[in-house]
Design an enzyme around this catalytic site. Structure first.
Site, PDB file in Angstrom:
ATOM      1  N   GLN A   1       2.507  -0.739  10.098  1.00 36.51           N
ATOM      2  CA  GLN A   1       1.987   0.367  10.894  1.00 36.51           C
ATOM      3  C   GLN A   1       2.225   0.139  12.386  1.00 36.51           C
ATOM      4  O   GLN A   1       2.614   1.065  13.118  1.00 36.51           O
ATOM      5  CB  GLN A   1       0.486   0.542  10.608  1.00 36.51           C
TER       6      GLN A   1
ATOM      7  N   SER B   1      -7.774  -7.958   5.073  1.00 35.54           N
ATOM      8  CA  SER B   1      -7.621  -6.522   5.311  1.00 35.54           C
ATOM      9  C   SER B   1      -8.863  -5.730   4.907  1.00 35.54           C
ATOM     10  O   SER B   1      -9.017  -4.570   5.296  1.00 35.54           O
ATOM     11  CB  SER B   1      -6.406  -5.984   4.548  1.00 35.54           C
TER      12      SER B   1
ATOM     13  N   ASN C   1      -3.541  -2.063  -0.309  1.00 34.73           N
ATOM     14  CA  ASN C   1      -4.868  -2.076   0.305  1.00 34.73           C
ATOM     15  C   ASN C   1      -4.755  -1.539   1.719  1.00 34.73           C
ATOM     16  O   ASN C   1      -4.496  -2.287   2.652  1.00 34.73           O
ATOM     17  CB  ASN C   1      -5.442  -3.493   0.317  1.00 34.73           C
TER      18      ASN C   1
ATOM     19  N   CYS D   1       1.970  -3.981   5.711  1.00 33.73           N
ATOM     20  CA  CYS D   1       0.676  -3.312   5.863  1.00 33.73           C
ATOM     21  C   CYS D   1       0.374  -2.994   7.334  1.00 33.73           C
ATOM     22  O   CYS D   1       1.021  -2.143   7.918  1.00 33.73           O
ATOM     23  CB  CYS D   1      -0.415  -4.170   5.220  1.00 33.73           C
TER      24      CYS D   1
ATOM     25  N   HIS E   1       1.910  -4.581  -0.563  1.00 35.68           N
ATOM     26  CA  HIS E   1       1.843  -6.044  -0.498  1.00 35.68           C
ATOM     27  C   HIS E   1       2.823  -6.703  -1.470  1.00 35.68           C
ATOM     28  O   HIS E   1       2.499  -6.917  -2.635  1.00 35.68           O
ATOM     29  CB  HIS E   1       0.416  -6.515  -0.800  1.00 35.68           C
TER      30      HIS E   1
ATOM     31  N   GLU F   1       3.673  -9.752  -1.563  1.00 35.73           N
ATOM     32  CA  GLU F   1       3.176 -11.073  -1.993  1.00 35.73           C
ATOM     33  C   GLU F   1       2.243 -10.940  -3.183  1.00 35.73           C
ATOM     34  O   GLU F   1       2.024 -11.898  -3.925  1.00 35.73           O
ATOM     35  CB  GLU F   1       2.483 -11.794  -0.833  1.00 35.73           C
TER      36      GLU F   1
END
Length: 362
Positions: A258, A48, A296, A254, A340, A342
Site C-alpha cells: 500500500q 498486522s 489480512n 500488505c 501474504h 509467506e
C-alpha cells in the site's frame, strides 16, 4: 476453569453475551473476522492485527493448544478474541501450553459462547466498526462511554508501535544476497522465507531512510506488512519513493504494498470489512494462474488509481471482489502484493514471489 460472564458491545449498539476467556478485564478495538480453519496462533501473533478484536469463524478454538515456535512476533497482537467454542484444554503431541494460558500471559481479553455466525453476518453487512469486550464491567451504559473514546482505525498510524527500534541481522554472513527489510510490522516468516532462499536480511525500523538501508549494501529492499492506515504515514511514503528511485529491486507485502502504491501517486481506501483468512482466491494476470492465499488487511489500493497510472501495472486481482491484489512498476524491478505469500498460517501457492524477488536481485 472459573466461569466469568462477559459481553461484547459494538459501536452500533449491538450486544452479545458470553463467558470470559483469557485475561479477565476489558479491551477495545476494531472488530474483524478471520475465516481460517487452522493456524490461530500464527494469526493472533501477526502484528498486522494490532488494535483489532478478532472473531474466528471456525467453531473450535484452543483445541490444539499452542507451540512455542508457531509465532509471528514476540507476543499476541490482537486486542481481543471472539469465538464460539473455546477449549482451555488441548490435545496435541507437540503442544507446549494451552491457549488460555497463552492469552493470560500476554494479557489478552476474550469472549466465548457467542453466536459467531450471527455476529459475522452482522459485521459483514454493516461493515468495520469499533467494539468493546468486558468480563469485569457488564454495564452497557458504562461500556458505551468507554467505547466512545476509542479512535477510528481510519487515519490511525500503528506501524511504529510494532516496528523494531534497533536494526538486527538474520541469516548467514556468507549468504549470496543481502536484503534490507523495512519493518512496518514484519511477520517472522517473511524473514525466514528470504533466509531460506540464500539471503542475509537486515531488519530496519519503519523510520529508516534509503541512506540507512543502503548502509547494508543490499541487493534488494523488502517492504513488510504491518497495521494501521497507510495514508497516515506520509514520511514513510516519501522514504519509499526515494527507495524506488534508487533502482534497487523492491518487493512489498500488505502495508508495504500500500505504501509503495502511495509513493507512486496512487490512493488507498478503507474497505467495508476487509479480507482476513487463508482461503482467498487470487488471479495472476501475467500468468493467468489462480492462487489460494492468506490475507489480512482492512485497507486496499484504489483500482481506479491503478488504471489511471502510466507507470504502474495491475498484476493480481482478488477474484471475490476484483480488488487490487498486486502491482508492478513499469521499467523497474519493483513489485508488491496485497496478500501474504509467506502464508503462516496458510497455503504456499504464492511462495514463488520470493523466488521472483531473488531472481530480480540476480
Amino acid at each position: 476453569m472459573e466461569q466469568h460472564p462477559a459481553v461484547i458491545l459494538l459501536e452500533d449498539g449491538t450486544v452479545f453475551h458470553g463467558r470470559g476467556i483469557g485475561k479477565i478485564g476489558t479491551t477495545t478495538g476494531e472488530i474483524a473476522f478471520n475465516t481460517g480453519m487452522t493456524g490461530y496462533q500464527e494469526v493472533f501473533t501477526d502484528p498486522s492485527y494490532l488494535k483489532q478484536i478478532l472473531i474466528m469463524t471456525t467453531a473450535h478454538i484452543g483445541n490444539y493448544g499452542v507451540h512455542e515456535e508457531e509465532v509471528e512476533s514476540d507476543s499476541i497482537k490482537i486486542s481481543g478474541l471472539v469465538t464460539k467454542k473455546f477449549s482451555s484444554m488441548y490435545s496435541r503431541v507437540s503442544g507446549t501450553d494451552s491457549l488460555q494460558n497463552f492469552m493470560e500471559n500476554d494479557g489478552v481479553v476474550g469472549i466465548a459462547d457467542v453466536d459467531t455466525r450471527a455476529l459475522v453476518r452482522h459485521v459483514r453487512n454493516k461493515g468495520a466498526m469499533n467494539a468493546i469486550i468486558s468480563s469485569e464491567d457488564l454495564n452497557i451504559d458504562s461500556l458505551k462511554a468507554k467505547l466512545a473514546k476509542v479512535p477510528s482505525m481510519e487515519g490511525l498510524e500503528l506501524s511504529s508501535e510494532v516496528s523494531t527500534k534497533t536494526p538486527y541481522i538474520v541469516g548467514d554472513d556468507n549468504a549470496a544476497k543481502k536484503v534490507s527489510l523495512l519493518d512496518l510490522g514484519v511477520k517472522k516468516n517473511i524473514v525466514r522465507c528470504l533466509v531460506e532462499r540464500g539471503c542475509q536480511v537486515k531488519v530496519f525500523p519503519s523510520t529508516a531512510t534509503l541512506e540507512d538501508l543502503k548502509s547494508f549494501n543490499p541487493d534488494g529492499i523488502m517492504l513488510s506488512n504491518g497495521p494501521g492506515d497507510p495514508a497516515a504515514m506520509p514520511n514513510v511514503r516519501e522514504n519509499i519513493k526515494e527507495m524506488v528511485e534508487s533502482d534497487l529491486p523492491i518487493f512489498g507485502i500488505c502495508l508495504g504494498h500500500q505504501l509503495l502504491a502511495l509513493s507512486q501517486g496512487l490512493t488507498t481506501e478503507k474497505m467495508h470489512n476487509g479480507h482476513r483468512g487463508i482461503n482467498h482466491p487470487i488471479k495472476n494476470l501475467i500468468t493467468g494462474k489462480g492462487e489460494v492465499t492468506s490475507q489480512n488487511h482492512g485497507f486496499v489500493v484504489s483500482k481506479e488509481s491503478v488504471e489511471k497510472s502510466e507507470n504502474v501495472e495491475l498484476t493480481h486481482i482478488h477474484l471475490n471482489d476484483e480488488s487490487v491484489a498486486g502491482i508492478r512498476l513499469k521499467g523497474k524491478k519493483v513489485f508488491s502484493v496485497q496478500y501474504h505469500p509467506e502464508a503462516s498460517a496458510g497455503p504456499h501457492d504464492s511462495r514463488y514471489l520470493f523466488d521472483q524477488f531473488v531472481k530480480n536481485m540476480n
